[in-house]
Scaffold this motif. Structure first.
Motif, short mmCIF file in Angstrom:
data_model
loop_
_atom_site.label_atom_id
_atom_site.label_comp_id
_atom_site.label_asym_id
_atom_site.label_seq_id
_atom_site.Cartn_x
_atom_site.Cartn_y
_atom_site.Cartn_z
N LEU A 357 4.89 -11.47 11.76
CA LEU A 357 5.51 -10.23 11.25
C LEU A 357 4.79 -8.93 11.73
N ALA A 358 3.84 -9.28 12.82
CA ALA A 358 3.10 -8.11 13.37
C ALA A 358 2.38 -7.36 12.37
N ILE A 359 1.71 -7.98 11.20
CA ILE A 359 1.05 -7.35 10.19
C ILE A 359 -0.36 -7.48 10.57
N GLU A 360 -1.23 -6.32 10.73
CA GLU A 360 -2.65 -6.76 10.80
C GLU A 360 -3.46 -7.14 9.80
N VAL A 361 -4.21 -8.26 9.90
CA VAL A 361 -5.13 -8.69 8.79
C VAL A 361 -6.65 -8.89 9.41
N ASP A 362 -7.61 -9.16 8.51
CA ASP A 362 -8.89 -9.52 9.09
C ASP A 362 -9.23 -10.81 8.21
N ALA A 363 -10.48 -11.19 8.66
CA ALA A 363 -11.00 -12.60 8.33
C ALA A 363 -11.40 -12.50 6.60
N SER A 364 -11.87 -11.38 6.45
CA SER A 364 -12.16 -11.26 4.73
C SER A 364 -11.21 -11.39 3.72
N MET A 365 -9.82 -11.42 4.21
CA MET A 365 -8.57 -11.29 3.32
C MET A 365 -8.50 -12.69 2.89
N GLY A 366 -8.30 -12.94 1.45
CA GLY A 366 -7.90 -14.40 1.15
C GLY A 366 -6.47 -14.59 0.91
N LYS A 367 -6.17 -15.63 0.21
CA LYS A 367 -4.76 -15.79 0.07
C LYS A 367 -3.81 -14.70 -0.49
N GLY A 368 -4.36 -14.20 -1.80
CA GLY A 368 -3.98 -13.16 -2.38
C GLY A 368 -3.88 -11.81 -1.50
N LYS A 369 -4.79 -11.60 -0.89
CA LYS A 369 -4.66 -10.18 0.08
C LYS A 369 -3.52 -10.41 1.03
N LEU A 370 -3.58 -11.75 1.71
CA LEU A 370 -2.59 -11.87 2.74
C LEU A 370 -0.96 -11.67 2.18
N ILE A 371 -0.58 -12.06 1.14
CA ILE A 371 0.52 -12.15 0.51
C ILE A 371 0.91 -10.84 0.17
N ASP A 372 -0.16 -9.86 -0.42
CA ASP A 372 -0.01 -8.47 -0.70
C ASP A 372 0.33 -7.69 0.56
N GLU A 373 -0.34 -8.02 1.69
CA GLU A 373 -0.12 -7.43 2.85
C GLU A 373 1.36 -7.42 3.40
N ILE A 374 1.87 -8.67 3.23
CA ILE A 374 3.21 -8.93 3.64
C ILE A 374 4.08 -8.26 2.61
N PHE A 375 3.89 -8.20 1.44
CA PHE A 375 4.80 -7.48 0.40
C PHE A 375 4.54 -5.92 0.64
N SER A 376 3.57 -5.40 1.04
CA SER A 376 3.33 -4.10 1.36
C SER A 376 4.33 -3.63 2.55
N ALA A 377 4.02 -4.58 3.65
CA ALA A 377 4.66 -4.20 4.68
C ALA A 377 6.56 -4.40 4.99
N LYS A 378 6.84 -5.13 4.06
CA LYS A 378 8.23 -5.48 4.06
C LYS A 378 9.02 -5.43 3.03
N VAL A 379 8.49 -5.16 1.82
CA VAL A 379 9.42 -5.22 0.47
C VAL A 379 9.21 -3.85 0.07
N GLU A 380 8.02 -3.14 -0.14
CA GLU A 380 7.81 -1.85 -0.91
C GLU A 380 8.72 -0.68 -0.73
N ALA A 381 8.94 -0.47 0.44
CA ALA A 381 9.89 0.53 0.97
C ALA A 381 11.41 0.45 0.24
N ASN A 382 11.71 -0.91 -0.03
CA ASN A 382 13.05 -1.20 -0.52
C ASN A 382 13.41 -0.73 -2.06
N LEU A 383 12.30 -0.73 -2.40
CA LEU A 383 12.27 -0.58 -3.93
C LEU A 383 12.36 0.73 -4.55
N ILE A 384 13.46 1.29 -4.40
CA ILE A 384 13.95 2.75 -4.52
C ILE A 384 14.15 3.11 -6.12
N GLN A 385 14.96 2.34 -6.76
CA GLN A 385 14.98 2.57 -8.25
C GLN A 385 14.11 1.82 -9.11
#
Length: 574
Positions: A357-385
């Protein structure tokens, strides 16, 4: 500040200050001025109750003047708005001495000065509500000229004080010349007041907790650190007040809340300031499902208190704060907007998904952080209401209770509005053994280089071991909520004094720098008073105008120095 560094206007105002004192008028009087009327009140109510405004005392800044011989008009601006003031020489100077009008008002007072006016309200021949001055008092002399805000005949601004760098750094000037922006901060106060009133009606208790903390806990964030000299120990500005508020639930309070400043040593952008205001509340014997319903009731009430409606305009969108709000689990939201199911992925698969998905991550990120990065990049902007994102992976939330039916998840929701998170809530973790294990897992992430990992707080764990009842907690970002309810797009607009980079200091220029281009030494202070602080500024000016202005300054300042000839002045610009 040296005289050479002052503008011509600043020099003139300082001279006026001394002349006022020479006339026996103190420009900064100590005694109180008994204000009994305000601009907005006068303009709103005079026509219906004219007899109530026959003895008024108002105070504020002079913002505009029209001097017309023996009678003049000026606009006075107080905390509520502007009102026109009529001032006549013989009314304020009934005797032979006309100094107060002819000298003080006409020559020594300036735009921006504070004055007090005692008189009565009347209608001018054109029907404008005005205050007829009977007594004029000088209350404070302004030594710096205000920026000139130009308006058309209808009062619309067409040349305003709009530079964000100056507006945020000099908010005292911004709100003086752009008083409409005060409404943002009035609404900010209404947001907090309405929320506080709602909580108090439920019987919950407002408290205060420490800002300086020995352990930075309660959130995943990088702290500011400092040192206490007497105790010889490191301390941190709090990143959250959660762990202290939970201690009070352990202590037996059914509900506690706090409005307070939080500090996170992280990036700055249009929705992040390192110092921000948060409201956190914890209520015993509740869970996150109950909290969703409470938030809907509270925010609808806040929106109505601020704007008179549950609807708020944000850019070209209309946000409806009336519940119920849509609810989506974290995994379902990612599936909805990416068609990718991350629910069964391990860390390696999540890393590959981020790469895909061309999302930049680093070695310090665990499972939770990786999921959060995907959510932030692909979901957040759609949540208007207003939308609740629920049921987060356990790795993302070390302070929330494990989900009652879904393995690997916790009972948490975040509230998103217009693509940004404004609230975060849990069914709070009250199992002390589980909590210890979760914080130990955070220490492992810190060891991998995660600067936002939570620290171990042994005292908090000890508190939980004494027993904390089932509890639900909530944090709401007040600044972001105010942005939504006032239709502002940067957090700086809703903060009186946002964090700024250090102000750039002007390059120190010596007389030698001007002498080097040919300006005679005795004329350097005059050139500075004309507003030229550097040779570059002088060279950018019109040479002929500079020559003419030099002659004018020589006459005005009564200088006993030889006037340079025109050819010499022209050589300065070579």
């Amino acid at each position: 500040m040296s005289i050479a560094a002052l503008s011509e206007q600043e020099i003139i105002r300082r001279e006026s200050l001394q002349q006022l004192r020479g006339l026996g008028i103190e420009p900064y009087p100590a005694e109180a001025y008994a204000v009994n009327a305000w601009a907005k009140d006068i303009k709103d109510n005079f026509n219906s109750k004219p007899d109530a405004y026959q003895q008024v005392q108002i105070a504020g800044r002079i913002m505009m003047r029209r001097i017309m011989g023996n009678a003049s008009f000026f606009e006075l601006q107080d905390s509520t708005g502007r009102v026109q003031v009529y001032i006549k020489r013989d009314d304020i100077c009934p005797g032979d001495d006309k100094t107060l009008y002819n000298t003080v008002f006409k020559k020594l007072l300036d735009i921006g000065d504070y004055v007090g006016v005692k008189g009565f309200v009347f209608l001018t021949q054109t029907g404008e509500i005005s205050v007829h001055t009977q007594e004029l008092s000088v209350l404070a002399k302004s030594l710096k000229p205000l920026p000139v805000v130009k308006r058309d005949e209808d009062g619309n601004i067409y040349d305003g004080f709009t530079d964000p760098e100056l507006r945020y750094r000099q908010r005292y000037v911004d709100l003086t010349v752009n008083p409409d922006f005060k409404e943002i901060f009035i609404k900010r106060t209404k947001v907090i007041s309405a929320m506080r009133d709602y909580f108090n009606e439920q019987g919950w208790f407002e408290v205060e907790t420490p800002i300086l903390q020995a352990v930075h806990g309660g959130a995943a964030a990088r702290p500011f650190n400092t040192h206490h000299n007497t105790l010889d120990m490191p301390l941190y500005l709090r990143i959250a007040n959660e762990l202290y508020l939970k201690r009070l639930i352990v202590a037996g309070f059914d509900g506690v809340y706090e409005f307070g400043k939080m500090f996170r040593n992280e990036g700055m952008d249009r929705t992040h300031n390192p110092e921000f205001t948060s409201m956190e509340i914890y209520v015993a014997y509740k869970d996150y499902v109950w909290m969703m319903e409470m938030v809907e009731q509270c925010l609808e009430r806040v929106a109505i208190a601020v704007n008179g409606s549950a609807l708020a305009t944000v850019g070209d969108k209309e946000i409806n704060f009336a519940g119920p709000y849509e609810r989506l689990s974290m995994y379902d939201s990612i599936l909805k907007y990416t068609d990718i199911d991350v629910s069964q992925m391990d860390e390696a698969a999540l890393r590959q998904t981020c790469r895909d998905l061309a999302i930049e991550v680093d070695a310090s990120m665990g499972k939770g952080k990786l999921i959060d990065e995907i959510f932030s990049a692909k979901v957040e902007a759609n949540l208007i209401q207003p939308t609740y994102i629920t049921d987060y992976p356990v790795e993302m939330t070390p302070l929330a209770k494990k989900h009652r039916t879904k393995e690997g998840l916790v009972e948490r929701f975040e509230l998103f509005v217009n693509g940004k998170e404004i609230g975060n809530a849990y069914s709070e973790l009250n199992d002390p053994l589980d909590q210890r294990q979760r914080l130990e897992d955070q220490l492992l992430l810190a060891g991998r280089g995660d600067e936002e990992a939570m620290a171990m707080d042994e005292d908090f764990l000890r508190a939980l071991e004494y027993g904390m009842p089932p509890t639900s907690g909530l944090g709401i970002g007040i600044d972001r909520l105010v942005m939504l309810l006032t239709n502002q797009h940067t957090i700086q607009e809703v903060l009186f004094f946002p964090q700024m980079r250090p102000e750039k200091k002007a390059k120190v220029i010596s007389a030698d720098d001007f002498i080097a281009i040919g300006v005679p030494a005795e004329w350097v202070p005059v050139v500075n008073k004309m507003g030229f602080n550097t040779p570059e500024e002088l060279k950018a000016a019109n040479p002929n105008k500079v020559f003419n202005d030099l002659g004018g300054m020589r006459k005005k300042l009564k200088l006993d120095i030889a006037m340079p000839d025109k050819d010499s002045v022209m050589s300065w610009f070579a």
